[in-house]
Design a protein around this motif. Sequence first.
Motif: not given
Length: 252
Positions: A81-91, A122-127, A132-134, A138-141
Motif C-alpha cells: 500500500q503506497g502513498i505519494v505526497f505532492a508538495p506545494q509550489s516552491g517546496a 514528477a507526480v507520475e515518476a513518483a507513482v 516499481g518497488e512493490g 497508491v493513494v495520492l495526497v
Amino acid sequence: MSLSMRTRPLALSVVALPLLLAVSACDTTAEPAAEGSAPAATTAGPRAIDTPDCAPEGARAVVAGTEDDPAIIVLLGDGPQGIVFAPQSGADYCQWADELARYAGEGYRVASFAWSEDGALAVEAAVDVLRGEGAEDVVLVGSSKGAGFVAGLADDLEPAPAGVIALSPGVEVEGVDATSANSAYTGPLLVIASETDGSIRASESRQVARADDPATYVELPGGAHGVAIFTTDAGPQVIDQMDAFIAAAFTS
C-alpha cells in the motif's frame, strides 16, 4: 500526535552533485525520431542518489523521470500500500518529511518528491517508482499545487489511484484541470479547504470536490492554506480524517 510541517530549501551540497552524476550516468537511449518529429524524451532512472538531510531516518532517494527533466524522489517504508505526497509550489519532499515517517511507521510504502519543470511528469515518476518497488495500490495526497496535480491527474494514471486527498486545490494548475466535472476518476476523493483562504478561494476547491457527493468536501474555518491547515485548531481533525480516508481507500 504531532505534525510539524517543514518547508526547507533543497541543500545543494546534498543533492545537486549526486543528481548531476546520476543523470549523466543514465545509459538509456531514445528510439530514433521520425523525420520531421520532435525527439522522444529519454527515460532516466530510477538512479540512487545521496539521501537529503531532511529525509526521515531510513529513507533513500532516487532520481527518475526523463534525462532532461528529472525528478528527485524520497522513499521510505515497504508493503503493498503506497502513498505519494505532492508538495506545494516552491517546496519539496522536506515539507512531507514527518508524514513520510509517520505513515511508513504505520506500514505504508511512501514517497515524496521535488518538482521537476514538468509537474505532471514528477507526480507520475513518483507513482511509477513506488509501484516499481512493490506498491500494488497508491493513494495520492497533495497540497496546493500538489493538490491540483493529484486531482487533475487521477484519471490519467493507469491503474487509477486507490484514493485522492487534495488540500487547498485550485481549479487549474499549470494547464492541468483539477475540477471533478471534467475528470473521469470515480474513486475515493477528499478535498479539504479553508473558508477564507487568501491563496485559493474555497469556491475553487469546491469545484475539485464532487457536487453530487458532499462527503468529498470539507471546509474549515479560517484562512490556512495547504499544509498550514495542520497547524490550526482543526489540524487534529484533518489528520484523523486523512488517516481514516487512506485506510478505507485501501480496503474499498
